[in-house]
Design a protein around this motif. Structure first.
Motif, mmCIF file in Angstrom:
data_model
loop_
_atom_site.group_PDB
_atom_site.id
_atom_site.type_symbol
_atom_site.label_atom_id
_atom_site.label_comp_id
_atom_site.label_asym_id
_atom_site.label_seq_id
_atom_site.Cartn_x
_atom_site.Cartn_y
_atom_site.Cartn_z
ATOM 1 N N GLU A 472 27.911 31.383 42.048
ATOM 2 C CA GLU A 472 28.579 32.787 42.112
ATOM 3 C C GLU A 472 27.297 33.613 42.815
ATOM 4 O O GLU A 472 26.318 33.804 42.040
ATOM 5 N N ASP A 478 29.752 41.049 40.185
ATOM 6 C CA ASP A 478 28.277 41.578 40.419
ATOM 7 C C ASP A 478 27.360 40.530 39.857
ATOM 8 O O ASP A 478 26.597 40.851 38.825
ATOM 9 N N ARG A 479 27.233 39.288 40.185
ATOM 10 C CA ARG A 479 26.422 38.340 39.666
ATOM 11 C C ARG A 479 26.005 37.570 40.670
ATOM 12 O O ARG A 479 26.577 36.833 41.540
ATOM 13 N N SER A 483 27.676 30.074 36.982
ATOM 14 C CA SER A 483 28.744 30.888 36.411
ATOM 15 C C SER A 483 29.904 29.896 35.899
ATOM 16 O O SER A 483 30.465 29.446 36.684
#
Length: 559
Positions: A472, A478-479, A483
């Motif tokens: 991700e 917002d990462r 993930s």
């Protein structure tokens, strides 16, 4: 004043004379501080710089500061001050010896002490081998011993001067209090952070010794497990079909999201070489559009891949053991440094080459180092070969996954950046996307080079490329990183090329594919006929039937 007292005083005078002029009001408080406190700091800096690099060196320096910082506040009682000096000396020596040992390993092997190579070597070393090691490397050992002695002498000399001339600080007020508070906050923060704290010598080396013991015990169990897997594979009596390949190269990347590859339609030219091979090779190079991992991290993803999606089964079968039982000579060529993967999977191969000797995210080992070893494996005279190439790929930190000067998307102002801005992605995340895409661009060249080596090898060749899991990087949230809660943590590329046959009908390329089922497809490509065939899980079989895996996130598997 005797001669031994005059020498340190003279050295202090020479050192102070070399400093730029200072206001007269600052000289009285600085005079008793400079040399006694500067010498231990220089010793620590030299040792830490020898054993650590980049940001890690600064982290370890912060961990070393408590002892040095304590010297600024000598205890009043002579007895307690003597104990204080010995404690600070012992703490400083721990960092000196740590730096010297690490420096020796980096200079001789380009390896860190907790790398699988060093751990394995120490765990497997006999007294006779230790003597042979000392006979071979005595010059390097002497050099680094002298380095440790020099740093230790510098440290001890500073502590001795500190004992004789304890600093007398002015009243704690104003900027002095602010500096003390900032230093204390930095030290407490470093000790509270596990990624920093684990590098403290007083914590690292006891854990290192425990890891050696655990490894010796684990080896006894893992070796027995490998023998059981090989025996179980032989009992299945696998045979080779007439059209089995001479060589199959399985290239496993790390953290590669296919949505960041121009081969899959990404707007940036991140995989131009693989895209060029697609145009050149046509239908011979098959690109599966909807491949998915069922895990968002490496260890479980590889376990699912190599154990045919049943790693916990009491009758589990390992792909490498099955290939060996069928008559393939096997290689495991890795740019990873993961002891668990090495012991569970790599050591099942006939030949194991672990090229990366720096574990963790701080490794800067580039994947291009696998190419010469792969070329040697392809040239081996074995009639049947399975070569697994495990790359570091896009494993964070992304900036370390490509050469320092190769940043084609640095500060890119293009459609990708504009879309990220419209989505409200912060500046730091857009910068991470640029780093990731630069790493994909470098990785593309290395993966394409493995394909070219296979194409130019003699005989019937098959090449397979996939990633263990996705990544991700601002696609959904917002990462940046692994993930398990977004689809891009599972989205992977899958490409297959064969020199002598079409492996899949064109329609199959648009079917979703599961990473935990791929071993069934790989046994098909290897031409292995065995009792555990599952045609419904083999994407190359007309009887293939897709079933979505259970994941902690809802995914449209046709995207």
């Amino acid at each position: 004043m005797n001669h031994s007292q005059r020498v340190p005083l003279r050295l202090r005078q020479i050192f102070l004379a070399s400093l730029p002029p200072l206001p007269s009001q600052l000289l009285p408080p600085l005079l008793p501080l400079l040399l006694p406190l500067l010498l231990p700091l220089l010793a620590l800096l030299a040792a830490i710089n020898a054993g650590h690099a980049g940001a890690r060196a600064w982290q370890v320096l912060v961990l070393a500061l408590p002892g040095w910082f304590w010297l600024w506040w000598p205890l009043r009682s002579a007895r307690r001050r003597r104990l204080q000096g010995w404690l600070c000396l012992a703490l400083g020596l721990a960092f000196v010896l740590d730096g010297a040992v690490r420096g020796f390993l980096l200079a001789c092997y380009d390896a860190l002490p907790n790398s699988s190579m060093v751990l394995s070597a120490v765990a497997n070393t006999t007294p006779g081998e230790s003597r042979e090691f000392a006979a071979m490397y005595w010059r390097d050992m002497l050099e680094w011993s002298l380095f440790a002695l020099l740093c230790s002498s510098l440290l001890a000399w500073g502590i001795r001067l500190w004992w004789r001339h304890p600093p007398r600080l002015p009243e704690p007020r104003g900027w002095r209090i602010a500096i003390a508070v900032l230093m204390l906050a930095l030290i407490v923060g470093s000790l509270a952070s596990k990624p920093w704290r684990r590098h403290h010598p007083l914590l690292f080396w006891p854990q290192w010794a425990q890891d050696i013991g655990d490894l010796r015990r684990e080896w006894g169990q893992m070796d027995a497990q490998r023998q059981r897997l090989l025996a179980a594979a032989k009992q299945l009596a696998p045979t080779l079909a007439a059209d089995s390949p001479d060589t199959l190269v399985l290239v496993i990347s790390e953290s590669m999201n296919r949505n960041n590859m121009s081969s899959y339609g990404y707007a940036r030219p991140t995989s131009p070489r693989l895209f060029a091979r697609q145009r050149e090779l046509g239908e011979r190079m098959e690109v599966f559009r909807h491949a998915w991992s069922v895990n968002a991290s490496t260890v479980p993803a590889l376990r699912n891949l190599f154990y045919f999606g049943a790693p916990e089964s009491s009758k589990r079968v390992h792909l490498l053991a099955l290939a060996r039982a069928a008559g393939y000579r096997t290689w495991w060529i890795s740019n990873h440094n993961d002891l668990a993967i090495e012991q569970e999977h790599a050591r099942l191969a006939d030949t194991v080459e672990i090229l990366n000797r720096k574990p963790g995210r701080g490794s800067e080992a580039l994947d291009e180092h696998v190419l010469p070893v792969m070329r040697t494996a392809l040239a081996d005279k074995a009639p049947r070969k399975l070569i697994v190439v495990h790359m570091l790929g896009l494993h964070p930190d992304y900036a370390m996954r490509h050469p320092a000067g190769m940043r084609p998307f640095l500060d890119a102002a293009d459609g990708v950046d504009a879309r990220l801005r419209r989505q409200g992605r912060p500046a730091w995340l857009r910068a991470m996307r640029n780093q990731y895409d630069s790493a994909v661009r470098y990785h593309d060249a290395t993966v394409a080079a493995t394909l070219d080596l296979s194409r130019h090898a003699p005989g019937k060749q098959v090449w397979v490329f996939l990633s263990d899991h996705g990544q991700e990087v601002g696609h959904t949230i917002d990462r940046a990183g692994h993930s398990a809660t977004t689809p891009d943590g599972y989205r992977i590329p899958l490409m297959v090329w064969s020199s002598y046959q079409d492996t899949a009908p064109g329609a199959s390329l648009n079917l979703p594919v599961r990473g935990d089922w791929l071993a069934h497809s790989l046994t098909n490509l290897l031409g292995i006929e065995w009792q555990g065939v599952q045609p419904g899980q083999d994407v190359f079989d007309a009887r293939y039937r897709w079933r979505p895996p259970r994941l902690p996130v809802r995914i449209d598997f046709n995207t």
